[in-house]
Scaffold this motif. Structure first.
Motif, PDB file in Angstrom:
ATOM      1  N   ILE A 291      46.095  23.816  51.834  1.00 32.89           N
ATOM      2  CA  ILE A 291      45.097  24.186  51.483  1.00 32.89           C
ATOM      3  C   ILE A 291      43.929  25.053  51.595  1.00 32.89           C
ATOM      4  CG2 ILE A 291      43.158  22.423  52.584  1.00 32.89           C
ATOM      5  CD1 ILE A 291      42.841  22.153  49.424  1.00 32.89           C
TER       6      ILE A 291
ATOM      7  N   GLU B 177      39.192  25.744  47.914  1.00 32.36           N
ATOM      8  CA  GLU B 177      38.522  24.317  46.525  1.00 32.36           C
ATOM      9  C   GLU B 177      37.488  24.108  46.626  1.00 32.36           C
ATOM     10  OE1 GLU B 177      39.270  20.459  48.593  1.00 32.36           O
ATOM     11  OE2 GLU B 177      38.815  20.706  49.971  1.00 32.36           O
TER      12      GLU B 177
ATOM     13  N   GLU C  29      42.040  24.608  43.092  1.00 37.89           N
ATOM     14  CA  GLU C  29      42.480  24.784  44.583  1.00 37.89           C
ATOM     15  C   GLU C  29      43.440  25.712  44.823  1.00 37.89           C
ATOM     16  OE1 GLU C  29      42.204  19.647  44.802  1.00 37.89           O
ATOM     17  OE2 GLU C  29      43.941  20.999  44.652  1.00 37.89           O
TER      18      GLU C  29
END
Length: 204
Positions: free
Chosen positions: A179, A182, A191
């Motif tokens: 990731i 987000e 995200e």
């Protein structure tokens, strides 16, 4: 996606999406009234494309649930190389094709069909940027992400944008996705992930 069709006109009275930046900046495109269609808002879109700005130009993009086309048309406006749009609903697909023709977007290709089935076909190329904004509360997200890896749809360091309902917790995504960004807006979480190519693995 919105669950109530009775409030749809109040939610989207203009019946259009707006391209924020790029070669088609300011263009408004009509949106088909389809139950559950939930175009990404301008506010979210602005944030997302700030995130994506290092990756968009010359990228090959895939939109798994094109809907209004707001995300893929924004990417193409910002000089993405090409866009492939998947859309199941006949009405939404017809409107998408009209908008492709209106923009003279020769580098956009629309395929009508069920996304999970389409993802089991061998792609003709890999994609650098993928938009995943499925209908809410239909348990489509994890399967889509798994199939992108299983059937080799992604380039080595592809970026993947996901938009999902806030209450969807503990989503199982491929282990090689990291990731990057987000954020949450109301009931929507959005995200950005980046893929890492899977290096030779030993037998489990």
């Amino acid at each position: 996606m919105a669950k109530s069709s009775t409030k749809q006109q109040n939610q989207r009275p203009s019946g259009h999406i707006r391209i924020i930046s790029g070669q088609w900046r300011g263009r408004k495109l009509p949106v088909k009234d389809v139950i559950g269609l939930r175009p990404t808002t301008d506010r979210i879109k602005e944030t997302v494309f700030n995130w994506l700005s290092p990756y968009v130009r010359d990228s090959h993009c895939l939109d798994l649930f094109a809907g209004s086309g707001g995300l893929i048309f924004e990417a193409l406006s910002r000089y993405a190389e090409s866009g492939l749009l998947f859309e199941k609903d006949a009405g939404a697909a017809a409107q998408l094709q009209q908008n492709i023709d209106l923009l003279k977007a020769d580098n956009a290709q629309l395929v009508r069909g069920d996304t999970l089935k389409l993802l089991t076909k061998v792609p003709t190329q890999t994609y650098d940027m993928v938009f995943i904004d499925p209908p809410f509360r239909q348990d489509l997200l994890e399967d889509c992400c798994a199939k992108l890896e299983e059937y080799n749809w992604l380039s080595a360091d592809a970026v993947i944008y996901i938009e999902r309902e806030k209450e969807l917790n503990q989503v199982k995504l491929p282990a090689n996705w990291t990731i990057l960004k987000e954020k949450q807006a109301g009931q929507v979480c959005f995200e950005l992930y980046q893929r890492q190519a899977v290096i030779n693995t030993t037998a489990e």
